[in-house]
Design a protein around this motif. Sequence first.
Motif, PDB file in Angstrom:
ATOM      1  N   PHE A 104       0.812  -1.212   0.000  1.00 41.81           N
ATOM      2  CA  PHE A 104       0.000   0.000   0.000  1.00 41.81           C
ATOM      3  C   PHE A 104       0.853   1.273   0.000  1.00 41.81           C
ATOM      4  CE2 PHE A 104      -2.721  -3.212   2.098  1.00 41.81           C
ATOM      5  CZ  PHE A 104      -3.750  -3.220   1.174  1.00 41.81           C
ATOM      6  N   LYS A 113       2.203  -2.429  -8.668  1.00 43.71           N
ATOM      7  CA  LYS A 113       1.497  -2.680  -7.417  1.00 43.71           C
ATOM      8  C   LYS A 113       0.952  -4.121  -7.346  1.00 43.71           C
ATOM      9  CE  LYS A 113      -1.585  -0.066  -4.395  1.00 43.71           C
ATOM     10  NZ  LYS A 113      -0.515   0.555  -3.602  1.00 43.71           N
ATOM     11  N   VAL A 159      -5.311  -8.413   0.936  1.00 40.72           N
ATOM     12  CA  VAL A 159      -4.453  -7.389   0.324  1.00 40.72           C
ATOM     13  C   VAL A 159      -4.555  -7.454  -1.202  1.00 40.72           C
ATOM     14  CG1 VAL A 159      -2.053  -6.731  -0.063  1.00 40.72           C
ATOM     15  CG2 VAL A 159      -2.865  -7.131   2.248  1.00 40.72           C
ATOM     16  N   LEU A 162      -8.004  -5.970  -2.207  1.00 46.85           N
ATOM     17  CA  LEU A 162      -8.034  -4.502  -2.116  1.00 46.85           C
ATOM     18  C   LEU A 162      -7.162  -3.846  -3.177  1.00 46.85           C
ATOM     19  CD1 LEU A 162      -7.999  -3.874   1.749  1.00 46.85           C
ATOM     20  CD2 LEU A 162      -9.886  -3.530   0.146  1.00 46.85           C
ATOM     21  N   THR A 163      -6.031  -4.465  -3.488  1.00 50.77           N
ATOM     22  CA  THR A 163      -5.154  -3.905  -4.518  1.00 50.77           C
ATOM     23  C   THR A 163      -5.829  -3.923  -5.880  1.00 50.77           C
ATOM     24  OG1 THR A 163      -3.217  -4.669  -3.265  1.00 50.77           O
ATOM     25  CG2 THR A 163      -2.890  -4.088  -5.575  1.00 50.77           C
ATOM     26  N   GLN A 166      -8.489  -1.276  -5.846  1.00 51.69           N
ATOM     27  CA  GLN A 166      -7.903   0.074  -5.884  1.00 51.69           C
ATOM     28  C   GLN A 166      -7.438   0.439  -7.290  1.00 51.69           C
ATOM     29  OE1 GLN A 166      -4.239   0.311  -3.853  1.00 51.69           O
ATOM     30  NE2 GLN A 166      -4.064   2.518  -4.001  1.00 51.69           N
ATOM     31  N   SER A 237      -8.349   6.324  -4.556  1.00 47.55           N
ATOM     32  CA  SER A 237      -7.280   5.319  -4.550  1.00 47.55           C
ATOM     33  C   SER A 237      -6.237   5.630  -3.478  1.00 47.55           C
ATOM     34  CB  SER A 237      -6.615   5.266  -5.923  1.00 47.55           C
ATOM     35  OG  SER A 237      -5.516   4.391  -5.918  1.00 47.55           O
ATOM     36  N   SER A 238      -5.871   6.900  -3.351  1.00 49.46           N
ATOM     37  CA  SER A 238      -4.909   7.287  -2.319  1.00 49.46           C
ATOM     38  C   SER A 238      -5.476   7.085  -0.917  1.00 49.46           C
ATOM     39  CB  SER A 238      -4.508   8.747  -2.519  1.00 49.46           C
ATOM     40  OG  SER A 238      -3.607   9.175  -1.510  1.00 49.46           O
ATOM     41  N   ILE A 240      -7.676   4.776  -0.038  1.00 48.12           N
ATOM     42  CA  ILE A 240      -7.654   3.335   0.226  1.00 48.12           C
ATOM     43  C   ILE A 240      -6.256   2.904   0.656  1.00 48.12           C
ATOM     44  CG2 ILE A 240      -7.885   1.071  -0.844  1.00 48.12           C
ATOM     45  CD1 ILE A 240     -10.132   2.190  -2.537  1.00 48.12           C
ATOM     46  N   ASP A 241      -5.232   3.448  -0.001  1.00 47.82           N
ATOM     47  CA  ASP A 241      -3.851   3.140   0.393  1.00 47.82           C
ATOM     48  C   ASP A 241      -3.596   3.521   1.852  1.00 47.82           C
ATOM     49  OD1 ASP A 241      -2.578   1.815  -1.622  1.00 47.82           O
ATOM     50  OD2 ASP A 241      -2.064   3.614  -2.733  1.00 47.82           O
ATOM     51  N   ALA A 244      -5.872   1.362   4.329  1.00 50.04           N
ATOM     52  CA  ALA A 244      -5.502  -0.057   4.313  1.00 50.04           C
ATOM     53  C   ALA A 244      -4.133  -0.282   4.946  1.00 50.04           C
ATOM     54  CB  ALA A 244      -5.517  -0.586   2.880  1.00 50.04           C
ATOM     55  N   PHE A 245      -3.193   0.634   4.703  1.00 52.01           N
ATOM     56  CA  PHE A 245      -1.857   0.464   5.281  1.00 52.01           C
ATOM     57  C   PHE A 245      -1.906   0.469   6.806  1.00 52.01           C
ATOM     58  CE2 PHE A 245       1.985   2.431   7.041  1.00 52.01           C
ATOM     59  CZ  PHE A 245       2.953   1.530   6.623  1.00 52.01           C
TER      60      PHE A 245
END
Length: 267
Positions: A104, A113, A159, A162-163, A166, A237-238, A240-241, A244-245
């Motif tokens: 992430f 990614k 992960v 979600l990736t 995203q 998208s940012s 979610i990063d 999620a991180f």
Amino acid sequence: MFETNCAFDTTYFPYDKEVCEIVFVVWSYTVLEVEIRKSAEGIDLMEYKESGVWEITHTDVQVSKESIESRVVFSIHIKRKPLYYILNIILPILLLGLLTILVFVLPADSGEKMSYAMTVFLSFAVFLTIVNTILPVSSETTPLLSIYLLLQMTMGVLVLFLTALQIRLHQRDESIPMCKGFKVMVRLVKILRCSRSCGSTKPPKVCPSPEKGEEYKDSPETEEERSLEQVEWKDVSSAIDFLAFWGFLALYLSLTAYLFVTIIFHS
């Protein structure tokens, strides 16, 4: 020379402690004919050769005369030496778990990614096949380490999901209407990052009134709606990063702390 087997409880592997008992009974004679007496408090370990896996903590000898036969029980208390398993199993698992979360950190525009997430997941799967040959095989008790590995694999699948989601959202056209939930998520991330004011207040915008020649101030609701309307899919998208991180990192640290606290307190 005698051979005997012990039933092990591998729940707290590799910090498990076991007790092996060897029982000798005089079957052909009664207690009145043959009586067993112990000459020492433990087993003589003069001829014992140190094992690379197990360590004998202490031994015990108990004599029983409750039945018609004389009985002696030799108890051997052993514990597993964990250094080999820490260096070859636990540390690589912890490092692979961190690498899974670092997906992430990569920007969605880099194009690496999804391939990075899949590479780490496959590395974790290959490593698990090696670990399964080292873990003790038992259907009665399940090591906490095996449950931890299963949860790590589940995190890896989440992960990847979600990736993929995203990247899908990142490549969307900006003209596609966005649901309010994504806008609220972006606003929440902006508040957490303190990107708006960080405690410093800006003076309200003053504009002349076209009719009365007076000045008026923008209301907070108008600014909020205006900021939500300017949200793009790259912002989603940012967000979610970011979420999620920190979410997966908190989950990873919680599971790891629970595993080691439980095992160490037991040992």
